[in-house]
Design a protein around this motif. Structure first.
Motif, PDB file in Angstrom:
ATOM      1  N   VAL A  85       6.408  -0.142  -3.426  1.00  0.00           N
ATOM      2  CA  VAL A  85       6.064  -0.694  -4.740  1.00  0.00           C
ATOM      3  C   VAL A  85       7.156  -0.376  -5.761  1.00  0.00           C
ATOM      4  CG1 VAL A  85       4.447  -0.520  -6.682  1.00  0.00           C
ATOM      5  CG2 VAL A  85       3.577  -0.703  -4.346  1.00  0.00           C
ATOM      6  N   ILE A  86       7.611   0.872  -5.788  1.00  0.00           N
ATOM      7  CA  ILE A  86       8.623   1.247  -6.787  1.00  0.00           C
ATOM      8  C   ILE A  86       9.950   0.555  -6.469  1.00  0.00           C
ATOM      9  CG2 ILE A  86       9.576   3.320  -5.702  1.00  0.00           C
ATOM     10  CD1 ILE A  86       8.533   2.968  -9.374  1.00  0.00           C
ATOM     11  N   ALA A  87      10.250   0.335  -5.177  1.00  0.00           N
ATOM     12  CA  ALA A  87      11.488  -0.355  -4.810  1.00  0.00           C
ATOM     13  C   ALA A  87      11.470  -1.801  -5.304  1.00  0.00           C
ATOM     14  CB  ALA A  87      11.676  -0.307  -3.294  1.00  0.00           C
ATOM     15  N   VAL A  88      10.332  -2.486  -5.137  1.00  0.00           N
ATOM     16  CA  VAL A  88      10.225  -3.865  -5.617  1.00  0.00           C
ATOM     17  C   VAL A  88      10.296  -3.899  -7.141  1.00  0.00           C
ATOM     18  CG1 VAL A  88       8.737  -5.900  -5.720  1.00  0.00           C
ATOM     19  CG2 VAL A  88       8.935  -4.605  -3.600  1.00  0.00           C
ATOM     20  N   ALA A  89       9.686  -2.928  -7.798  1.00  0.00           N
ATOM     21  CA  ALA A  89       9.750  -2.870  -9.266  1.00  0.00           C
ATOM     22  C   ALA A  89      11.196  -2.737  -9.743  1.00  0.00           C
ATOM     23  CB  ALA A  89       8.901  -1.704  -9.772  1.00  0.00           C
ATOM     24  N   VAL A  90      11.986  -1.924  -9.054  1.00  0.00           N
ATOM     25  CA  VAL A  90      13.391  -1.759  -9.422  1.00  0.00           C
ATOM     26  C   VAL A  90      14.150  -3.072  -9.249  1.00  0.00           C
ATOM     27  CG1 VAL A  90      15.544  -0.621  -8.762  1.00  0.00           C
ATOM     28  CG2 VAL A  90      13.441   0.720  -8.967  1.00  0.00           C
ATOM     29  N   TRP A  96       3.233  -4.378 -14.299  1.00  0.00           N
ATOM     30  CA  TRP A  96       2.089  -4.435 -13.370  1.00  0.00           C
ATOM     31  C   TRP A  96       2.331  -3.563 -12.136  1.00  0.00           C
ATOM     32  CZ3 TRP A  96       3.057  -7.766  -8.920  1.00  0.00           C
ATOM     33  CH2 TRP A  96       2.030  -7.731  -7.980  1.00  0.00           C
ATOM     34  N   LEU A  97       3.548  -3.611 -11.559  1.00  0.00           N
ATOM     35  CA  LEU A  97       3.846  -2.797 -10.380  1.00  0.00           C
ATOM     36  C   LEU A  97       3.829  -1.305 -10.708  1.00  0.00           C
ATOM     37  CD1 LEU A  97       6.666  -4.908  -8.676  1.00  0.00           C
ATOM     38  CD2 LEU A  97       4.349  -4.510  -7.825  1.00  0.00           C
ATOM     39  N   MET A  98       4.247  -0.933 -11.889  1.00  0.00           N
ATOM     40  CA  MET A  98       4.176   0.479 -12.270  1.00  0.00           C
ATOM     41  C   MET A  98       2.728   0.927 -12.401  1.00  0.00           C
ATOM     42  SD  MET A  98       7.233   1.338 -12.120  1.00  0.00           S
ATOM     43  CE  MET A  98       6.950   3.032 -12.633  1.00  0.00           C
ATOM     44  N   TRP A  99       1.863   0.021 -12.848  1.00  0.00           N
ATOM     45  CA  TRP A  99       0.420   0.323 -12.888  1.00  0.00           C
ATOM     46  C   TRP A  99      -0.107   0.536 -11.469  1.00  0.00           C
ATOM     47  CZ3 TRP A  99      -3.649  -3.454 -11.675  1.00  0.00           C
ATOM     48  CH2 TRP A  99      -4.925  -2.986 -11.943  1.00  0.00           C
ATOM     49  N   VAL A 100       0.301  -0.337 -10.539  1.00  0.00           N
ATOM     50  CA  VAL A 100      -0.095  -0.177  -9.137  1.00  0.00           C
ATOM     51  C   VAL A 100       0.416   1.158  -8.592  1.00  0.00           C
ATOM     52  CG1 VAL A 100       0.185  -1.103  -6.804  1.00  0.00           C
ATOM     53  CG2 VAL A 100      -0.173  -2.668  -8.735  1.00  0.00           C
ATOM     54  N   PHE A 101       1.662   1.460  -8.892  1.00  0.00           N
ATOM     55  CA  PHE A 101       2.269   2.721  -8.439  1.00  0.00           C
ATOM     56  C   PHE A 101       1.453   3.915  -8.951  1.00  0.00           C
ATOM     57  CE2 PHE A 101       5.263   6.243  -9.236  1.00  0.00           C
ATOM     58  CZ  PHE A 101       5.731   6.466  -7.940  1.00  0.00           C
ATOM     59  N   GLY A 102       1.051   3.875 -10.209  1.00  0.00           N
ATOM     60  CA  GLY A 102       0.261   4.970 -10.766  1.00  0.00           C
ATOM     61  C   GLY A 102      -1.065   5.136 -10.065  1.00  0.00           C
ATOM     62  N   ILE A 103      -1.706   4.028  -9.693  1.00  0.00           N
ATOM     63  CA  ILE A 103      -2.975   4.110  -8.959  1.00  0.00           C
ATOM     64  C   ILE A 103      -2.761   4.737  -7.587  1.00  0.00           C
ATOM     65  CG2 ILE A 103      -4.772   2.718  -7.850  1.00  0.00           C
ATOM     66  CD1 ILE A 103      -4.465   0.722 -10.149  1.00  0.00           C
ATOM     67  N   GLU A 104      -1.691   4.315  -6.905  1.00  0.00           N
ATOM     68  CA  GLU A 104      -1.469   4.783  -5.534  1.00  0.00           C
ATOM     69  C   GLU A 104      -1.112   6.260  -5.466  1.00  0.00           C
ATOM     70  OE1 GLU A 104      -0.188   0.626  -3.333  1.00  0.00           O
ATOM     71  OE2 GLU A 104       1.374   2.057  -3.886  1.00  0.00           O
ATOM     72  N   GLN A 124       0.825  -1.208   0.000  1.00  0.00           N
ATOM     73  CA  GLN A 124       0.000   0.000   0.000  1.00  0.00           C
ATOM     74  C   GLN A 124       0.861   1.260   0.000  1.00  0.00           C
ATOM     75  OE1 GLN A 124      -2.277  -0.851   3.514  1.00  0.00           O
ATOM     76  NE2 GLN A 124      -3.872  -1.950   2.391  1.00  0.00           N
ATOM     77  N   SER A 125       2.180   1.096   0.128  1.00  0.00           N
ATOM     78  CA  SER A 125       3.118   2.215   0.088  1.00  0.00           C
ATOM     79  C   SER A 125       3.700   2.363  -1.310  1.00  0.00           C
ATOM     80  CB  SER A 125       4.250   1.993   1.097  1.00  0.00           C
ATOM     81  OG  SER A 125       5.326   2.863   0.851  1.00  0.00           O
ATOM     82  N   PRO A 126       3.527   3.512  -1.974  1.00  0.00           N
ATOM     83  CA  PRO A 126       4.120   3.700  -3.313  1.00  0.00           C
ATOM     84  C   PRO A 126       5.635   3.536  -3.313  1.00  0.00           C
ATOM     85  CG  PRO A 126       2.518   5.422  -2.831  1.00  0.00           C
ATOM     86  CD  PRO A 126       2.734   4.667  -1.554  1.00  0.00           C
ATOM     87  N   VAL A 127       6.298   3.951  -2.228  1.00  0.00           N
ATOM     88  CA  VAL A 127       7.755   3.823  -2.149  1.00  0.00           C
ATOM     89  C   VAL A 127       8.162   2.351  -2.188  1.00  0.00           C
ATOM     90  CG1 VAL A 127       9.787   4.267  -0.715  1.00  0.00           C
ATOM     91  CG2 VAL A 127       7.987   6.002  -0.913  1.00  0.00           C
TER      92      VAL A 127
END
Length: 630
Positions: free
Chosen positions: A369-374, A493-501, A364-367
């Motif tokens: 999410v982006i860390a896992v995407a990286v 998919w994670l970038m899509w989640v990041f955009g929603i959050e 639920q944290s954008p930070v």
């Protein structure tokens, strides 16, 4: 109803206000009294609003219950004088037909602390209070009076004298709810029932009556059932139909006719119970087995499978010594266990302060999410051969065998990328873990970690299982590229989640496809209304970061047979979107005994009993459940 009372109170009170230290109105004698006859600057003294009602009349507590209004006091005080909050004696239940209110028969003395500033110079303290209340029998009459009280100021505490009202103040203090350090409490919401657990070192006896401070958490008229347990009491309360699901604590007053102090003197205590998960009705060892199975299945999830495959490919490619491979696989398992223990500790800390958090909450944290995407993107580049890691346990090829540090880090990464997924049996096990004492919860999280680590440990310990895999060759390059594509898909998919959050796009616009189920955003009020109207209700608790949720949505909830049966049966569908933290949705999950998603709940028409479907659903399961429960 309460707004009507206040309008009536204002109208009649403005006509019949009485300016006096003592007044009679609305079948009530009202006085402004003081415990002591003099005031010392810099000290606090107590005054009281003394209500004496005519026979057969009653008035209300701070939470009046189903009907009525609590008394209000508006002070007009000299500069340097401050009033505190009203201290309320515990009430009693007042039943009138189908309604139950909380209040007082005969009368009550409401205590208020008043503090005189240290620099107060006047010879007298002049107190002015406007008091509003509602007195009821079969009918209700509002009252409003203006009360005045003047007290002389003295210089020394030794000059303070108490008056004839002191005994009344002392008696009232016996009825004020206390806080007792040896008594603790917590609450669970289990479907439509609150389970209030009160832990006390005294042997439990007697029936407990709980009076909540808020009027929207329990059904006031519903019976309250007390069970004596090994730790004290469990009080079963019916959840209010207007409860919105956003409380962190269930707070109020618990009254025990037998007393809470062992001597029968303290009848009422203040309760501030953190709300935790409803217990899963399984044993500890069954929960451990479920956690172990869930951990094993997690290895097959899209984010975890590439990481595990990389490690297996390394074993195939390097044919390491069995004893060395086993040691490093155990370090990998330790990385998984340590990261899961850290996650469990965080969840238990949240629970201890009344906060809800569940499996995958960190997404639920954008930070985060982006860390896992990286991380996943870097892993994908490695699989594509763009570069190679210095830590071969994550997928590189540095000889000799992967080092301890790399193995430990890869275990942590495996846990991180597994956390947006929920495997079969795992949700029940984790719900049980969160609802139990912390030491029990840590044990269940340990079995989850063992299940997640077990496949690689077994492959390392028994290379025989690797004999079924072809010898190293060009196929490994193609497999790595395929695994890399899976990771790239996860990154997208994670970038899509990041955009929603962060609000780049709104997920709710996908709720109502023209040819699909017409979803409504989760609303406890909307759900109650739909059920009262006789509709079946289906609730989908989901999140953009939950892989299982997205798979079920596309393969099951968008299935045309499922869409048709929803439409033909008039089922009203609600989507509880947990992509970002929502306390109402979190507590709704808790009420169904879940702390992870997906969760699917179906209320058949005319039924108060929710049916919780499996986390891995199929169109057939939904169709059968709807048809069977018509």
């Amino acid at each position: 109803m309460k707004k009507f009372y206040w309008l009536l109170l204002f109208f009649l009170g403005s006509i019949n206000s009485v300016f006096a230290q003592e007044a009679y109105q609305a079948h009530t004698h009202v006085r402004l009294v003081s415990e002591q006859g003099t005031v010392v600057p810099g000290k606090t003294f107590w005054v009281g609003i003394d209500f004496t009602l005519d026979d057969g009349w009653h008035m209300y507590w701070q939470n009046p219950g189903d009907a009525g209004l609590s008394p209000k006091v508006k002070w007009n005080l000299p500069s340097g004088i401050k009033s505190g909050d009203i201290h309320w004696p515990y009430p009693q239940r007042l039943n009138a037909g189908p309604l139950t209110s909380f209040g007082y028969e005969h009368g009550v003395l409401l205590l208020v602390p008043i503090t005189a500033g240290g620099n107060f110079k006047s010879q007298d303290v002049n107190l002015h209070a406007q008091v509003d209340w509602l007195a009821c029998r079969e009918e209700c009459i509002p009252g409003r009076v203006q009360l005045d009280l003047s007290l002389p100021v003295v210089a020394n505490i030794s000059d303070v004298k108490f008056n004839n009202f002191k005994n009344s103040f002392d008696q009232t203090r016996q009825d004020l709810p206390r806080s007792i350090l040896s008594i603790s409490s917590h609450a669970m919401l289990d479907a439509d029932q609150w389970l209030l657990h009160i832990q006390t070192p005294l042997k439990g006896k007697g029936d407990i009556i709980f009076y909540p401070f808020r009027d929207d958490v329990i059904e006031h008229a519903a019976p309250q059932h007390t069970q004596v347990t090994g730790f004290g009491y469990q009080v079963n309360l019916t959840k209010s139909h207007i409860y919105q699901g956003h409380l962190e604590f269930l707070d109020g007053v618990a009254v025990n006719p037998s007393g809470w102090d062992g001597q029968g003197k303290i009848k009422a205590i203040v309760i501030k119970a953190p709300i935790s998960m409803a217990p899963a009705h399984i044993s500890f060892w069954i929960a451990c087995l479920f956690a172990l199975i869930g951990g094993l299945v997690l290895n097959l999830m899209p984010c975890v499978l590439p990481v595990l495959s990389i490690k297996v490919l390394h074993l195939v490619e390097r044919h390491p010594d069995r004893s060395i491979a086993l040691r490093y696989s155990l370090v990998y398992a330790l990385g998984i266990l340590v990261s899961l223990w850290a996650l469990a500790l965080l969840l238990f800390v949240f629970k201890s302060v009344g906060k809800f958090a569940g499996w995958g909450f960190q997404f639920q944290s954008p930070v985060f999410v982006i860390a896992v995407a990286v991380i996943l993107f870097v892993l994908a580049l490695n699989l594509f051969g763009v570069f190679e890691f210095s830590f071969p346990s994550i997928g590189g090829v540095r000889p000799p065998l992967l080092d301890y540090q790399g193995s430990f880090i890869s275990g942590i990464i495996t846990t991180i990328v597994a956390s947006p997924c929920t495997a079969p049996f795992m949700g029940t096990a984790l719900t049980f873990a969160i609802s139990q004492p912390n030491i029990v919860g840590f044990g269940i999280f340990t079995f989850l970690g063992l299940g997640l680590a077990l496949p690689f440990v077994l492959l390392s310990a028994f290379p025989f299982f690797l004999s079924f895999i072809p010898k190293p060759g060009p196929w490994m390059v193609h497999l790595k590229q395929a695994l890399g594509l899976i990771l790239v898909a996860c990154v997208i998919w994670l970038m899509w989640v990041f955009g929603i959050e962060i609000g780049l796009w709104d997920l709710s616009k996908f709720y109502k496809p023209s040819d699909g189920i017409q979803w409504q955003a989760y609303s406890s009020t909307g759900i109650s209304q739909a059920r009262q109207q006789g509709h079946g209700v289906f609730i989908d608790f989901t999140a953009a970061w939950c892989i299982n949720c997205q798979v079920n949505d596309r393969l099951v909830l968008q299935n045309q047979e499922v869409v048709k049966v929803f439409k033909d049966n008039g089922i009203v569908a609600f989507k509880g979107d947990w992509t970002k933290y929502d306390p109402a949705i979190t507590q709704a999950l808790a009420s169904f005994g879940r702390d992870s998603i997906p969760v699917y709940v179906y209320y058949p028409p005319g039924s108060n009993a929710p049916v919780i479907l499996p986390q891995l659903i199929t169109p057939k399961k939904i169709l059968e459940r709807v048809e069977d429960l018509k």
